[in-house]
Write an enzyme that holds these catalytic residues in place. Sequence first.
Site, PDB file in Angstrom:
ATOM      1  N   TYR A 153       0.838  -1.203   0.000  1.00 27.31           N
ATOM      2  CA  TYR A 153       0.000   0.000   0.000  1.00 27.31           C
ATOM      3  C   TYR A 153       0.876   1.258   0.000  1.00 27.31           C
ATOM      4  CZ  TYR A 153      -3.739   3.200   1.428  1.00 27.31           C
ATOM      5  OH  TYR A 153      -4.649   4.230   1.479  1.00 27.31           O
ATOM      6  N   LYS A 157       1.337   4.348  -2.695  1.00 28.83           N
ATOM      7  CA  LYS A 157       0.970   5.724  -2.307  1.00 28.83           C
ATOM      8  C   LYS A 157       2.169   6.678  -2.428  1.00 28.83           C
ATOM      9  CE  LYS A 157      -3.394   4.928  -1.615  1.00 28.83           C
ATOM     10  NZ  LYS A 157      -4.437   5.560  -2.431  1.00 28.83           N
ATOM     11  N   ARG A 194     -11.662  -3.478   7.191  1.00 31.85           N
ATOM     12  CA  ARG A 194     -10.369  -3.947   7.710  1.00 31.85           C
ATOM     13  C   ARG A 194     -10.464  -4.194   9.215  1.00 31.85           C
ATOM     14  NH1 ARG A 194      -7.350  -6.034   4.613  1.00 31.85           N
ATOM     15  NH2 ARG A 194      -7.032  -4.324   3.195  1.00 31.85           N
TER      16      ARG A 194
HETATM   17  P1  NAD Z   1     -13.667   2.833  -0.140  1.00 23.47           P
HETATM   18  O1  NAD Z   1     -13.296   1.386  -0.194  1.00 23.47           O
HETATM   19  O2  NAD Z   1     -14.791   3.271   0.742  1.00 23.47           O
HETATM   20  O3  NAD Z   1     -13.914   3.375  -1.615  1.00 23.47           O
HETATM   21  C1  NAD Z   1     -13.046   3.041  -2.672  1.00 23.47           C
HETATM   22  C2  NAD Z   1     -13.846   3.048  -3.965  1.00 23.47           C
HETATM   23  O4  NAD Z   1     -12.947   2.710  -5.034  1.00 23.47           O
HETATM   24  C3  NAD Z   1     -14.967   2.002  -3.980  1.00 23.47           C
HETATM   25  O5  NAD Z   1     -16.196   2.598  -4.368  1.00 23.47           O
HETATM   26  C4  NAD Z   1     -14.495   0.981  -4.995  1.00 23.47           C
HETATM   27  O6  NAD Z   1     -15.567   0.349  -5.711  1.00 23.47           O
HETATM   28  C5  NAD Z   1     -13.631   1.834  -5.911  1.00 23.47           C
HETATM   29  N1  NAD Z   1     -12.701   1.024  -6.684  1.00 23.47           N
HETATM   30  C6  NAD Z   1     -11.926   0.006  -6.228  1.00 23.47           C
HETATM   31  N2  NAD Z   1     -11.289  -0.568  -7.243  1.00 23.47           N
HETATM   32  C7  NAD Z   1     -11.664   0.093  -8.374  1.00 23.47           C
HETATM   33  C8  NAD Z   1     -11.347  -0.066  -9.751  1.00 23.47           C
HETATM   34  N3  NAD Z   1     -10.554  -1.059 -10.190  1.00 23.47           N
HETATM   35  N4  NAD Z   1     -11.892   0.787 -10.640  1.00 23.47           N
HETATM   36  C9  NAD Z   1     -12.733   1.773 -10.220  1.00 23.47           C
HETATM   37  N5  NAD Z   1     -13.094   1.950  -8.941  1.00 23.47           N
HETATM   38  C10 NAD Z   1     -12.559   1.109  -8.021  1.00 23.47           C
HETATM   39  O7  NAD Z   1     -12.306   3.574   0.284  1.00 23.47           O
HETATM   40  P2  NAD Z   1     -12.005   5.057   0.864  1.00 23.47           P
HETATM   41  O8  NAD Z   1     -11.580   4.893   2.280  1.00 23.47           O
HETATM   42  O9  NAD Z   1     -13.050   6.017   0.499  1.00 23.47           O
HETATM   43  O10 NAD Z   1     -10.662   5.350   0.051  1.00 23.47           O
HETATM   44  C11 NAD Z   1     -10.618   6.193  -1.062  1.00 23.47           C
HETATM   45  C12 NAD Z   1      -9.169   6.529  -1.331  1.00 23.47           C
HETATM   46  O11 NAD Z   1      -8.607   7.132  -0.172  1.00 23.47           O
HETATM   47  C13 NAD Z   1      -8.283   5.321  -1.641  1.00 23.47           C
HETATM   48  O12 NAD Z   1      -7.355   5.681  -2.635  1.00 23.47           O
HETATM   49  C14 NAD Z   1      -7.576   5.063  -0.323  1.00 23.47           C
HETATM   50  O13 NAD Z   1      -6.337   4.425  -0.502  1.00 23.47           O
HETATM   51  C15 NAD Z   1      -7.415   6.486   0.166  1.00 23.47           C
HETATM   52  N6  NAD Z   1      -7.197   6.614   1.606  1.00 23.47           N
HETATM   53  C16 NAD Z   1      -8.132   6.161   2.488  1.00 23.47           C
HETATM   54  C17 NAD Z   1      -7.898   6.316   3.838  1.00 23.47           C
HETATM   55  C18 NAD Z   1      -8.882   5.862   4.883  1.00 23.47           C
HETATM   56  O14 NAD Z   1      -8.495   5.814   6.065  1.00 23.47           O
HETATM   57  N7  NAD Z   1     -10.116   5.552   4.533  1.00 23.47           N
HETATM   58  C19 NAD Z   1      -6.706   6.910   4.293  1.00 23.47           C
HETATM   59  C20 NAD Z   1      -5.790   7.354   3.358  1.00 23.47           C
HETATM   60  C21 NAD Z   1      -6.041   7.209   2.004  1.00 23.47           C
END
Ligand code: NAD
Length: 253
Positions: A153, A157, A194
């Site tokens: 991951y 990133k 998770r």
């Molecule tokens: P989430 O799982 O709620 O949403 C992710 C979305 O991405 C989902 O709707 C999923 O269907 C879509 N997705 C996955 N694979 C895909 C693909 N191949 N093509 C198109 N869409 C796809 O996650 P989130 O927490 O909202 O995370 C969003 C972003 O933020 C991610 O890049 C994640 O790494 C980043 N992020 C999240 C956190 C956290 O704590 N939630 C922290 C830092 C960064």
Amino acid sequence: MFDLTGKTALVTGAASGIGEAVAKALANAGAFVYVADVDAANGRRVAGDIGAQAAFCELDLIQGAQTCESVKDIVHAEKGRLDILVNNAGIGHVGTILETTADDLDRLYAVNVRGMFDLTKAFIPGMIERRHGVIINTASIGGVIAIKDRLAYCTTKFAIVGFTKCLALDHAGQGIRANAVCPGRVETPFVTKRISEYPDPKKAYDDMASTQAVGRMGTPEEIAAAIVYLASDEAAFVTGTAFEIDGGFAVGK
Ligand code: NAD
């Protein structure tokens, strides 16, 4: 507060979590928003919640460049251009190098990095032609500092932060701004799923909340607010940043 009236935006991963909040916040600020996601049911739900200012766009980022070109063709045919691209979709993995297979790394790379590359490459020529475009990439605080047991991951990133900075530098003279946002832990399905896999989910929740100096996780809306700002003309002097929105996760590290 920030006015995006008349702008067209596309947000990947907009069917859930941070992307859903971003799509809604951009529409609230006046933009027309393409809700792009592989999850059609939730993508349609989000577009439906927003109403006339949104359309669902099915997109699986692992399908490659041709699929991204098709999405660009649809957006250009319907709206003539794209002003704001939010590359937000991402997937996670837990493990050290010993617990990460080459396939795990390839899978994360395909969505988190290659998908972002393909979609940006599809839209950037049109942005250059109009000398106007804003690109915002969701990295993570794990794109700035190492997080334990997140080798694949964090690798992707950190790549997103590098990709963003190179885009910003290469295209600053062509009216394009590119920034990354680096959230700390945000309570979304990504994190709650998770947590549910830990033997003691309550303890896992508390541990994850306490990694932020403020002692809690962020909300998707707190990340969306920063993205609306970065998308706005008020941020005209902001490019190439890795904006940490992390409740102090990285402070002192
Ligand atoms: P989430 O799982 O709620 O949403 C992710 C979305 O991405 C989902 O709707 C999923 O269907 C879509 N997705 C996955 N694979 C895909 C693909 N191949 N093509 C198109 N869409 C796809 O996650 P989130 O927490 O909202 O995370 C969003 C972003 O933020 C991610 O890049 C994640 O790494 C980043 N992020 C999240 C956190 C956290 O704590 N939630 C922290 C830092 C960064």
